[in-house]
Write a protein that holds these residues in place. Structure first.
Motif, PDB file in Angstrom:
ATOM      1  N   ILE A 266       0.857  -1.177   0.000  1.00  0.00           N
ATOM      2  CA  ILE A 266       0.000   0.000   0.000  1.00  0.00           C
ATOM      3  C   ILE A 266       0.897   1.232   0.000  1.00  0.00           C
ATOM      4  CG2 ILE A 266      -0.228  -0.014   2.528  1.00  0.00           C
ATOM      5  CD1 ILE A 266      -3.068   1.121   2.094  1.00  0.00           C
ATOM      6  N   GLU A 267       0.661   2.125  -0.945  1.00  0.00           N
ATOM      7  CA  GLU A 267       1.490   3.313  -1.116  1.00  0.00           C
ATOM      8  C   GLU A 267       0.628   4.551  -0.882  1.00  0.00           C
ATOM      9  OE1 GLU A 267       4.657   2.927  -1.746  1.00  0.00           O
ATOM     10  OE2 GLU A 267       4.784   0.875  -2.502  1.00  0.00           O
ATOM     11  N   GLY A 268       0.306   4.827   0.377  1.00  0.00           N
ATOM     12  CA  GLY A 268      -0.550   5.960   0.705  1.00  0.00           C
ATOM     13  C   GLY A 268      -1.999   5.659   0.380  1.00  0.00           C
ATOM     14  N   GLU A 269      -2.485   6.138  -0.778  1.00  0.00           N
ATOM     15  CA  GLU A 269      -3.891   5.977  -1.139  1.00  0.00           C
ATOM     16  C   GLU A 269      -4.123   4.924  -2.217  1.00  0.00           C
ATOM     17  OE1 GLU A 269      -6.231   7.458   0.528  1.00  0.00           O
ATOM     18  OE2 GLU A 269      -4.806   8.603   1.728  1.00  0.00           O
ATOM     19  N   PHE A 270      -3.083   4.228  -2.648  1.00  0.00           N
ATOM     20  CA  PHE A 270      -3.269   3.233  -3.704  1.00  0.00           C
ATOM     21  C   PHE A 270      -2.356   2.039  -3.434  1.00  0.00           C
ATOM     22  CE2 PHE A 270       0.328   5.722  -5.053  1.00  0.00           C
ATOM     23  CZ  PHE A 270       1.167   4.831  -5.696  1.00  0.00           C
ATOM     24  N   TRP A 271      -2.593   0.957  -4.187  1.00  0.00           N
ATOM     25  CA  TRP A 271      -1.794  -0.260  -4.056  1.00  0.00           C
ATOM     26  C   TRP A 271      -0.867  -0.414  -5.255  1.00  0.00           C
ATOM     27  CZ3 TRP A 271      -1.582  -3.961  -0.152  1.00  0.00           C
ATOM     28  CH2 TRP A 271      -2.492  -3.773   0.893  1.00  0.00           C
ATOM     29  N   ARG A 272       0.303  -0.951  -4.975  1.00  0.00           N
ATOM     30  CA  ARG A 272       1.271  -1.233  -6.046  1.00  0.00           C
ATOM     31  C   ARG A 272       1.600  -2.728  -5.996  1.00  0.00           C
ATOM     32  NH1 ARG A 272       5.310   2.642  -5.347  1.00  0.00           N
ATOM     33  NH2 ARG A 272       4.287   3.907  -6.925  1.00  0.00           N
ATOM     34  N   ASN A 273       1.423  -3.411  -7.117  1.00  0.00           N
ATOM     35  CA  ASN A 273       1.717  -4.832  -7.229  1.00  0.00           C
ATOM     36  C   ASN A 273       2.962  -5.025  -8.086  1.00  0.00           C
ATOM     37  OD1 ASN A 273      -0.847  -5.473  -5.948  1.00  0.00           O
ATOM     38  ND2 ASN A 273      -1.797  -4.966  -7.902  1.00  0.00           N
ATOM     39  N   MET A 274       3.767  -6.000  -7.730  1.00  0.00           N
ATOM     40  CA  MET A 274       4.984  -6.265  -8.486  1.00  0.00           C
ATOM     41  C   MET A 274       5.228  -7.762  -8.549  1.00  0.00           C
ATOM     42  SD  MET A 274       8.867  -5.289  -7.643  1.00  0.00           S
ATOM     43  CE  MET A 274       8.805  -6.679  -6.510  1.00  0.00           C
ATOM     44  N   ALA A 275       5.715  -8.213  -9.693  1.00  0.00           N
ATOM     45  CA  ALA A 275       6.052  -9.628  -9.858  1.00  0.00           C
ATOM     46  C   ALA A 275       7.264  -9.738 -10.763  1.00  0.00           C
ATOM     47  CB  ALA A 275       4.870 -10.408 -10.451  1.00  0.00           C
ATOM     48  N   ALA A 276       8.127 -10.701 -10.469  1.00  0.00           N
ATOM     49  CA  ALA A 276       9.350 -10.891 -11.250  1.00  0.00           C
ATOM     50  C   ALA A 276       9.618 -12.376 -11.428  1.00  0.00           C
ATOM     51  CB  ALA A 276      10.544 -10.225 -10.554  1.00  0.00           C
ATOM     52  N   VAL A 277      10.175 -12.727 -12.579  1.00  0.00           N
ATOM     53  CA  VAL A 277      10.544 -14.111 -12.847  1.00  0.00           C
ATOM     54  C   VAL A 277      11.889 -14.130 -13.563  1.00  0.00           C
ATOM     55  CG1 VAL A 277       9.252 -14.124 -15.024  1.00  0.00           C
ATOM     56  CG2 VAL A 277       9.823 -16.291 -13.906  1.00  0.00           C
ATOM     57  N   ALA A 278      12.751 -15.041 -13.142  1.00  0.00           N
ATOM     58  CA  ALA A 278      14.026 -15.236 -13.828  1.00  0.00           C
ATOM     59  C   ALA A 278      13.759 -16.023 -15.103  1.00  0.00           C
ATOM     60  CB  ALA A 278      15.004 -15.985 -12.928  1.00  0.00           C
ATOM     61  N   ILE A 279      14.346 -15.578 -16.206  1.00  0.00           N
ATOM     62  CA  ILE A 279      14.131 -16.238 -17.490  1.00  0.00           C
ATOM     63  C   ILE A 279      15.469 -16.754 -18.004  1.00  0.00           C
ATOM     64  CG2 ILE A 279      12.053 -14.972 -18.095  1.00  0.00           C
ATOM     65  CD1 ILE A 279      13.706 -13.062 -19.713  1.00  0.00           C
ATOM     66  N   GLY A 280      15.429 -17.972 -18.528  1.00  0.00           N
ATOM     67  CA  GLY A 280      16.661 -18.610 -18.962  1.00  0.00           C
ATOM     68  C   GLY A 280      16.678 -18.943 -20.436  1.00  0.00           C
TER      69      GLY A 280
ATOM     70  N   PRO B 160      -5.123   2.690  -9.877  1.00  0.00           N
ATOM     71  CA  PRO B 160      -5.625   4.065  -9.982  1.00  0.00           C
ATOM     72  C   PRO B 160      -5.559   4.788  -8.639  1.00  0.00           C
ATOM     73  CG  PRO B 160      -7.052   2.580 -11.196  1.00  0.00           C
ATOM     74  CD  PRO B 160      -6.068   1.709 -10.463  1.00  0.00           C
ATOM     75  N   GLY B 161      -5.332   6.100  -8.709  1.00  0.00           N
ATOM     76  CA  GLY B 161      -5.165   6.896  -7.496  1.00  0.00           C
ATOM     77  C   GLY B 161      -3.731   7.303  -7.272  1.00  0.00           C
ATOM     78  N   ASN B 162      -2.817   6.762  -8.088  1.00  0.00           N
ATOM     79  CA  ASN B 162      -1.410   7.128  -7.981  1.00  0.00           C
ATOM     80  C   ASN B 162      -1.198   8.535  -8.554  1.00  0.00           C
ATOM     81  OD1 ASN B 162      -0.409   6.934 -10.968  1.00  0.00           O
ATOM     82  ND2 ASN B 162      -1.571   5.041 -10.641  1.00  0.00           N
ATOM     83  N   ASP B 163      -0.045   9.134  -8.226  1.00  0.00           N
ATOM     84  CA  ASP B 163       0.254  10.485  -8.681  1.00  0.00           C
ATOM     85  C   ASP B 163       1.316  10.506  -9.781  1.00  0.00           C
ATOM     86  OD1 ASP B 163       2.383   9.670  -7.197  1.00  0.00           O
ATOM     87  OD2 ASP B 163       2.454  11.423  -5.867  1.00  0.00           O
ATOM     88  N   LEU B 164       1.464   9.405 -10.505  1.00  0.00           N
ATOM     89  CA  LEU B 164       2.451   9.321 -11.573  1.00  0.00           C
ATOM     90  C   LEU B 164       2.000  10.142 -12.784  1.00  0.00           C
ATOM     91  CD1 LEU B 164       3.196   5.520 -11.213  1.00  0.00           C
ATOM     92  CD2 LEU B 164       4.783   7.397 -10.720  1.00  0.00           C
ATOM     93  N   PRO B 165       2.947  10.713 -13.549  1.00  0.00           N
ATOM     94  CA  PRO B 165       2.585  11.601 -14.664  1.00  0.00           C
ATOM     95  C   PRO B 165       1.907  10.877 -15.811  1.00  0.00           C
ATOM     96  CG  PRO B 165       4.951  11.201 -14.625  1.00  0.00           C
ATOM     97  CD  PRO B 165       4.409  10.620 -13.364  1.00  0.00           C
ATOM     98  N   SER B 166       1.223  11.662 -16.658  1.00  0.00           N
ATOM     99  CA  SER B 166       0.518  11.106 -17.811  1.00  0.00           C
ATOM    100  C   SER B 166       1.417  11.031 -19.041  1.00  0.00           C
ATOM    101  CB  SER B 166      -0.723  11.955 -18.130  1.00  0.00           C
ATOM    102  OG  SER B 166      -1.628  11.955 -17.042  1.00  0.00           O
TER     103      SER B 166
END
Length: 285
Positions: free
Chosen positions: A161-175, A190-196
């Motif tokens: 949770i990043e203040g008023e919104f959620w941030r999800n992240m996933a990573a996979v090693a590829i071979g 939605p609700g983040n303050d990142l630019p358009s």
């Protein structure tokens, strides 16, 4: 308070508090990977914590008086417990608590003491994102399973949770052959303050900046940035405000190749056009 008194108080603080035992290498690497993936840590949380520590050390009433005769009191928690340091300022931080009101962090029930979901729907969103990332591994590459020789999982996910919104992240090693790289996706709800603007958005990825090239995908414009020859990412903002970053790398963003024996990929798996198209993929929303 003059300079000599402050110096004496800090010296007493260091003397009275023994150095903590070193972390095991596996634990340290896992913790470093988790925190490195949060862009706000690049903004100087360590400096803020250091300033906070010095401030508490000189505020009367925060601990026990030292033996220096200066009247300075050293900060301390009688229980000896340590509290997690939130990675973002929660929404309650700007409010003034009433008398007797609890003033500590109050994360959602699915968060066990910090900003990262351990159970519940947002934790499940992280798992779903990992499934989508694995499905997006390009042809000719394999999504690795298991973990490195030093115990770091080849697949991971988290939701914070990043203040008023959620941030999800996933990573996979590829071979491919003897090489191992990584595919990582980060989604800000939605609700983040990142630019358009496409390139302004791409430069915000973990605060890394860089020279951006706009790439058109249908009617969408996606910002793509290369960092050397071994890392590239794309950023796209959907019409509902959801922001998707897709990063590819010729080597995983964690661990020490000298320790775990991993060899990097010869080249980045995706072209700029493919990377940009992946950032617009609806499966990551």
């Amino acid at each position: 308070m003059e300079e000599n008194e402050l110096r004496a108080a800090l010296r007493d603080t260091i003397t009275l508090h023994p150095e903590p035992p070193p972390m095991e290498s596996k634990t340290a690497i896992a913790a470093a990977r988790r925190t490195a993936m949060r862009r706000n840590l690049l903004a100087g949380i360590g400096s803020a914590a250091a300033i906070l520590g010095i401030t508490l050390a000189v505020i009367p009433g925060q601990g026990q008086t030292t033996g220096s005769g200066t009247g300075i009191q050293v900060a301390g928690d009688p229980s000896g417990a340590s509290l997690p340091f939130p990675t973002e300022t929660p929404s309650w931080a700007d409010s003034t608590p009433s008398a007797g009101e609890k003033t500590g962090p109050s994360w959602p029930p699915e968060n066990s003491g910090d900003a990262t979901a351990d159970t519940g729907p947002h934790y499940q969103n992280g798992k779903k994102l990992l499934t989508a990332v694995v499905a997006a591994v390009p042809d000719g590459y394999t999504a690795k399973t298991g973990s490195t020789s030093d115990g770091i999982p080849f697949r991971s996910h988290q939701s914070t949770i990043e203040g008023e919104f959620w941030r999800n992240m996933a990573a996979v090693a590829i071979g491919k052959g003897d090489g191992v790289g990584e595919l990582l996706v980060e989604v800000s709800e939605p609700g983040n303050d990142l630019p358009s603007d496409a390139c302004a958005l791409a430069k915000q990825f973990w605060g890394r900046g860089g020279d951006c090239t706009p790439v058109t995908v249908g009617k969408a414009e996606v910002g793509v940035i290369h960092e050397g020859d071994g890392t590239a990412w794309a950023g796209y903002r959907h019409s509902d405000g959801t922001v998707v970053y897709v990063m590819q790398a010729t080597a995983p963003t964690y661990g020490d190749p000298a320790t775990n024996g991993l060899q990097p990929l010869a080249d980045l798996p995706l072209t700029d056009a493919e990377l940009a198209a992946l950032a617009t993929d609806a499966s990551f929303r």
